[in-house]
Structures are given as C-alpha cells and as structure tokens.
Write a protein that holds these residues in place. Structure first.
Motif, short mmCIF file in Angstrom:
data_model
loop_
_atom_site.label_atom_id
_atom_site.label_comp_id
_atom_site.label_asym_id
_atom_site.label_seq_id
_atom_site.Cartn_x
_atom_site.Cartn_y
_atom_site.Cartn_z
N ILE A 100 24.30 26.75 35.00
CA ILE A 100 25.74 26.99 35.02
C ILE A 100 26.48 26.06 35.97
CG2 ILE A 100 27.51 28.69 35.66
CD1 ILE A 100 25.56 30.83 34.62
N THR A 101 25.94 25.80 37.15
CA THR A 101 26.64 25.01 38.16
C THR A 101 27.06 23.63 37.66
OG1 THR A 101 25.55 26.25 39.90
CG2 THR A 101 26.55 24.14 40.52
N PRO A 102 26.17 22.85 37.02
CA PRO A 102 26.62 21.56 36.52
C PRO A 102 27.71 21.68 35.46
CG PRO A 102 24.22 21.64 36.53
CD PRO A 102 24.72 23.02 36.86
N LEU A 103 27.65 22.72 34.63
CA LEU A 103 28.67 22.91 33.61
C LEU A 103 30.02 23.20 34.24
CD1 LEU A 103 26.74 25.06 30.99
CD2 LEU A 103 27.33 22.64 30.83
N GLN A 104 30.03 23.99 35.29
CA GLN A 104 31.30 24.33 35.94
C GLN A 104 31.88 23.16 36.69
OE1 GLN A 104 30.23 27.76 38.27
NE2 GLN A 104 30.86 29.15 36.67
N SER A 105 31.03 22.27 37.21
CA SER A 105 31.54 21.17 38.01
C SER A 105 32.10 20.04 37.14
CB SER A 105 30.44 20.61 38.92
OG SER A 105 29.40 20.06 38.13
N TYR A 119 38.28 32.18 28.88
CA TYR A 119 37.46 32.14 30.09
C TYR A 119 38.09 32.88 31.26
CZ TYR A 119 36.29 28.01 27.34
OH TYR A 119 36.00 27.15 26.32
N LYS A 120 38.63 34.07 31.03
CA LYS A 120 39.25 34.83 32.12
C LYS A 120 38.24 35.18 33.17
CE LYS A 120 43.21 36.73 29.86
NZ LYS A 120 43.97 37.86 29.48
N GLY A 174 40.41 23.92 28.21
CA GLY A 174 40.04 23.55 29.58
C GLY A 174 41.22 23.60 30.53
N ASP A 175 42.38 23.14 30.06
CA ASP A 175 43.59 23.19 30.89
C ASP A 175 44.00 24.63 31.19
OD1 ASP A 175 43.64 20.44 30.89
OD2 ASP A 175 45.35 20.26 29.52
N LEU A 176 43.89 25.50 30.19
CA LEU A 176 44.21 26.91 30.41
C LEU A 176 43.22 27.54 31.39
CD1 LEU A 176 45.09 27.93 26.75
CD2 LEU A 176 46.68 27.77 28.68
N HIS A 177 41.95 27.19 31.23
CA HIS A 177 40.93 27.71 32.15
C HIS A 177 41.19 27.25 33.58
CE1 HIS A 177 37.15 29.08 33.70
NE2 HIS A 177 36.76 27.85 33.98
N ALA A 178 41.64 26.01 33.72
CA ALA A 178 41.93 25.45 35.05
C ALA A 178 43.29 25.91 35.58
CB ALA A 178 41.87 23.93 34.99
N LYS A 179 44.01 26.68 34.77
CA LYS A 179 45.34 27.21 35.14
C LYS A 179 46.35 26.10 35.41
CE LYS A 179 43.63 31.59 36.70
NZ LYS A 179 42.47 31.97 37.31
#
Length: 167
Positions: free
Chosen positions: A17-22, A166-167, A81-86
């Motif tokens: 998970i960590t590499p995917l989130q970064s 991705y809430k 991705g933009d929505l997830h990053a707010k």
C-alpha cells in the motif's frame, strides 16, 4: 513450515500500500487513453462505444440529478486522483462522463474535460459536451457554454458533483 501471523500480514500489506499511496495520481502522459476525445464526432463515437468504462471510476449507482434527470457519472483517473487529493483546482486532462438515462437505458451523455490547467472564473478551462440522444443531434460542444458554465460555476472548479472517491 512458516506461518503467517497478523503482524506479518500487516507488514506485507503496508509494503504494498505505501508505494501506491506515495505515487501521484496519473496524468495523460503516464496513463494513455484516459482523456476523452474533444472533437464532436470522435467524442460521440467514443461515448457510444463506452470508451470511458474501461478506465474511469463510476459512481456507485444511478441517481437523480437536479439538472440532468437520472444519471450515472464516471470520473477519469486524473479527476478521481484530484478529488482524492482534495484539490480545489483540477489538473489539465481531468474529465467526467455523465450517462443520461430514461428508465434503465442510457439515452445521452454530458461530458466535461479540463483543457487548461488554471481555474478561470468564466469556465473556458473546461470543454463541455452534451447530447440528449446517442446521435449527437442538437448536441452542445464548446468552452464557456452559458448553458453549462452558468450552473457549473457553483461547483469546485466547475465540478458540481458531491461524489468523492476514496473517502
């Protein structure tokens, strides 16, 4: 024989998970075929072939929209991705496809594609397209269309949907 403990499983999951989130969300150069065509004929053909369904994130279900009747919206990976990053200003290439329904049948489409990277108060950063039927007859296509930009100016960078992945 080696047994997996809960701690081992957790560490393994974190390693994946960590590499995917970064990683940053994809853009048009890192993930091709995620931005809808912007020509009226090619866009309509792409929509009628459901070109968006392969890589776009769908809303969970068909629902009522205050303007478009019954709809289901799909978000490309850039917009998701933009929505997830707010983000309050979406990146160039962000796009969504809204299926317009009559009963359980898709009868038309509404599409937004961010064609410029900055947020403009008049809507020209977005290309809007809407057709009430699958033939494109009487379709609207353009930037800063008053029929579209007027309502969408109330949204976050012209996106009015409250769906957030991705809430």
């Amino acid at each position: 024989m080696r047994y997996l403990t809960p701690v081992t499983l957790l560490l393994g999951a974190l390693a994946v998970i960590t590499p995917l989130q970064s990683q940053s969300a994809p853009d048009a150069t890192s993930w091709p075929n995620i931005i809808p065509p912007t020509g009226q004929t090619t866009l309509l053909n792409w929509l009628n072939k459901s070109g968006y369904k392969e890589n776009f994130l769908p809303e969970p279900k068909i629902h009522a929209s205050p303007v478009h009747g019954t709809v289901k919206t799909y978000y490309n990976p850039i917009l998701a991705g933009d929505l997830h990053a707010k983000r309050k200003v979406f990146r160039k290439g962000a796009a969504m496809v809204k299926e317009l329904y009559s009963g359980n049948k898709v009868t038309g489409y509404s599409v937004m594609v961010k064609v410029q990277k900055h947020a403009n108060t008049q809507g020209p950063d977005w290309l809007f397209y809407e057709t009430a039927d699958k033939t494109g007859q009487n379709a609207l296509l353009g930037r800063n269309l008053s029929a579209c930009a007027g309502c969408h100016s109330e949204g976050v960078d012209y996106l009015r949907s409250t769906f957030r992945p991705y809430k």
